[in-house]
Write a protein that holds these residues in place. Sequence first.
Motif, PDB file in Angstrom:
ATOM      1  N   PRO A 171      18.494  73.537  58.500  1.00 49.78           N
ATOM      2  CA  PRO A 171      18.433  74.992  59.235  1.00 49.78           C
ATOM      3  C   PRO A 171      18.734  76.026  58.366  1.00 49.78           C
ATOM      4  O   PRO A 171      19.118  75.684  57.275  1.00 49.78           O
ATOM      5  N   LEU A 172      19.056  77.697  58.925  1.00 42.79           N
ATOM      6  CA  LEU A 172      18.631  78.474  57.961  1.00 42.79           C
ATOM      7  C   LEU A 172      20.728  79.327  58.608  1.00 42.79           C
ATOM      8  O   LEU A 172      20.547  79.510  59.546  1.00 42.79           O
ATOM      9  N   PRO A 173      21.294  80.129  57.648  1.00 40.12           N
ATOM     10  CA  PRO A 173      22.417  81.001  58.177  1.00 40.12           C
ATOM     11  C   PRO A 173      22.086  82.476  59.566  1.00 40.12           C
ATOM     12  O   PRO A 173      20.628  82.524  58.987  1.00 40.12           O
ATOM     13  N   ALA A 174      22.230  82.310  60.103  1.00 37.15           N
ATOM     14  CA  ALA A 174      21.470  83.509  60.490  1.00 37.15           C
ATOM     15  C   ALA A 174      22.461  84.510  60.705  1.00 37.15           C
ATOM     16  O   ALA A 174      24.191  84.778  61.369  1.00 37.15           O
ATOM     17  N   VAL A 175      22.450  85.652  60.019  1.00 38.23           N
ATOM     18  CA  VAL A 175      23.285  86.820  59.819  1.00 38.23           C
ATOM     19  C   VAL A 175      22.988  87.808  60.665  1.00 38.23           C
ATOM     20  O   VAL A 175      21.793  88.383  60.609  1.00 38.23           O
ATOM     21  N   LEU A 176      24.253  88.461  60.157  1.00 43.66           N
ATOM     22  CA  LEU A 176      23.793  89.773  60.560  1.00 43.66           C
ATOM     23  C   LEU A 176      24.109  90.713  59.884  1.00 43.66           C
ATOM     24  O   LEU A 176      25.023  91.028  58.873  1.00 43.66           O
ATOM     25  N   ALA A 219      24.375  78.560  62.686  1.00 47.35           N
ATOM     26  CA  ALA A 219      22.833  78.094  62.270  1.00 47.35           C
ATOM     27  C   ALA A 219      21.940  78.581  62.487  1.00 47.35           C
ATOM     28  O   ALA A 219      21.751  78.367  64.438  1.00 47.35           O
ATOM     29  N   TYR A 220      20.678  78.470  62.015  1.00 43.18           N
ATOM     30  CA  TYR A 220      19.128  79.028  63.359  1.00 43.18           C
ATOM     31  C   TYR A 220      18.109  77.271  62.520  1.00 43.18           C
ATOM     32  O   TYR A 220      17.820  77.103  61.293  1.00 43.18           O
ATOM     33  N   SER A 221      17.753  77.596  63.719  1.00 37.31           N
ATOM     34  CA  SER A 221      17.010  76.123  63.019  1.00 37.31           C
ATOM     35  C   SER A 221      16.182  76.317  64.456  1.00 37.31           C
ATOM     36  O   SER A 221      15.993  76.112  65.456  1.00 37.31           O
ATOM     37  N   HIS A 222      14.499  76.405  64.359  1.00 39.83           N
ATOM     38  CA  HIS A 222      13.127  76.307  64.804  1.00 39.83           C
ATOM     39  C   HIS A 222      13.511  77.199  66.092  1.00 39.83           C
ATOM     40  O   HIS A 222      13.293  76.432  67.580  1.00 39.83           O
ATOM     41  N   GLY A 223      13.966  78.117  66.495  1.00 39.66           N
ATOM     42  CA  GLY A 223      14.317  79.494  67.493  1.00 39.66           C
ATOM     43  C   GLY A 223      15.064  79.102  67.924  1.00 39.66           C
ATOM     44  O   GLY A 223      15.019  79.160  69.168  1.00 39.66           O
ATOM     45  N   GLN A 224      16.504  78.164  67.943  1.00 44.52           N
ATOM     46  CA  GLN A 224      17.298  78.036  67.841  1.00 44.52           C
ATOM     47  C   GLN A 224      18.552  78.216  67.102  1.00 44.52           C
ATOM     48  O   GLN A 224      18.502  77.472  65.658  1.00 44.52           O
ATOM     49  N   TYR A 225      19.839  78.399  67.876  1.00 46.53           N
ATOM     50  CA  TYR A 225      21.355  78.404  67.589  1.00 46.53           C
ATOM     51  C   TYR A 225      21.586  77.292  67.396  1.00 46.53           C
ATOM     52  O   TYR A 225      21.996  76.820  68.408  1.00 46.53           O
ATOM     53  N   TYR A 226      22.163  76.049  66.822  1.00 46.94           N
ATOM     54  CA  TYR A 226      23.583  75.629  66.658  1.00 46.94           C
ATOM     55  C   TYR A 226      25.076  75.871  65.997  1.00 46.94           C
ATOM     56  O   TYR A 226      25.064  76.746  64.871  1.00 46.94           O
ATOM     57  N   GLY A 227      25.843  75.434  66.573  1.00 47.46           N
ATOM     58  CA  GLY A 227      26.643  75.354  66.292  1.00 47.46           C
ATOM     59  C   GLY A 227      27.229  74.654  64.408  1.00 47.46           C
ATOM     60  O   GLY A 227      25.905  73.315  64.963  1.00 47.46           O
ATOM     61  N   THR A 252      23.877  87.775  67.752  1.00 45.41           N
ATOM     62  CA  THR A 252      22.827  87.452  66.810  1.00 45.41           C
ATOM     63  C   THR A 252      21.865  87.677  66.961  1.00 45.41           C
ATOM     64  O   THR A 252      20.468  88.068  67.125  1.00 45.41           O
ATOM     65  N   ASP A 253      21.534  86.630  68.642  1.00 43.10           N
ATOM     66  CA  ASP A 253      20.659  86.705  69.415  1.00 43.10           C
ATOM     67  C   ASP A 253      19.969  88.290  69.374  1.00 43.10           C
ATOM     68  O   ASP A 253      18.778  88.771  69.216  1.00 43.10           O
ATOM     69  N   TYR A 254      20.825  89.068  70.288  1.00 42.64           N
ATOM     70  CA  TYR A 254      20.622  90.551  71.310  1.00 42.64           C
ATOM     71  C   TYR A 254      19.686  91.568  69.681  1.00 42.64           C
ATOM     72  O   TYR A 254      18.896  91.771  69.460  1.00 42.64           O
ATOM     73  N   CYS A 255      20.506  91.231  68.108  1.00 42.56           N
ATOM     74  CA  CYS A 255      20.415  92.147  67.492  1.00 42.56           C
ATOM     75  C   CYS A 255      18.648  91.855  66.970  1.00 42.56           C
ATOM     76  O   CYS A 255      18.375  92.320  66.384  1.00 42.56           O
ATOM     77  N   GLY A 256      18.095  90.314  66.888  1.00 40.98           N
ATOM     78  CA  GLY A 256      17.347  90.211  66.276  1.00 40.98           C
ATOM     79  C   GLY A 256      15.916  89.886  67.379  1.00 40.98           C
ATOM     80  O   GLY A 256      14.680  90.002  66.641  1.00 40.98           O
ATOM     81  N   VAL A 257      15.966  90.880  68.620  1.00 40.50           N
ATOM     82  CA  VAL A 257      15.322  90.900  70.170  1.00 40.50           C
ATOM     83  C   VAL A 257      15.033  91.930  70.494  1.00 40.50           C
ATOM     84  O   VAL A 257      13.611  92.481  70.817  1.00 40.50           O
ATOM     85  N   THR A 258      16.035  93.159  69.936  1.00 36.72           N
ATOM     86  CA  THR A 258      15.996  94.379  70.089  1.00 36.72           C
ATOM     87  C   THR A 258      15.461  95.584  68.865  1.00 36.72           C
ATOM     88  O   THR A 258      16.335  95.029  67.982  1.00 36.72           O
ATOM     89  N   SER A 259      14.863  96.792  69.299  1.00 38.55           N
ATOM     90  CA  SER A 259      14.878  97.542  68.073  1.00 38.55           C
ATOM     91  C   SER A 259      16.210  98.881  68.245  1.00 38.55           C
ATOM     92  O   SER A 259      16.709  99.188  69.070  1.00 38.55           O
TER      93      SER A 259
END
Length: 193
Positions: free
Chosen positions: A14-19, A164-172, A80-87
């Motif tokens: 997984p990767l960190p998903a950051v704002l 964290a982010y992994s293959h299009g999913q967010y995980y605790g 986190t998801d919203y800021c990744g899919v909107t401009s």
Amino acid sequence: MAKQYWKAGNMLYPLPAVLVSLVDEEGKPNIITIAWTGTCCTNPPMVYISVRKERYSYSLLKKTKEFVINLTTEDLAYATDYCGVTSGKDISKFEILHLTPIPSKYVEAPSIQESPVNIECRVKDILSLGSHDMFLAEVLGVTVEEKYLDKENRFHLEWTHPIAYSHGQYYGLGKNMGKFGYSIKKSNSNQNK
């Protein structure tokens, strides 16, 4: 065990998903979600973020060369998801998501109050890699939320419930598997031998 051979691709998860918060030249703030990010040097402290050239934030980063990495938590998963899919070109993500921009100490870009850790960065180099450009940056300062400090003033990221982010999913993140170096630490019974 059977394995399959796949074509080359990014399988480092997984990767960190950051704002990542930043500003335009007039001071209007924006937030972009980044998963292509990480640490690249301890001394001096340096990090990177990789951004697609067609993203609105890309041109802001190239002009201002400053940003803040804001760590995310389970409470910030929706944002986190919203800021990744909107401009942020025509909307204020801070306003829509009821996030609080606070002044940073070393950069013009605001930090996000609701994030437990804010990492202020100044771009040192931009590497054109293909689909993404990498913004290599020096860490100028870090702000941490005091409620995540113990009595000895040590920070406990696990108390924040990071995601964290992994293959299009967010995980605790799961349970603690051991402290760095635990594999070679002598047990109490072996220390007396």
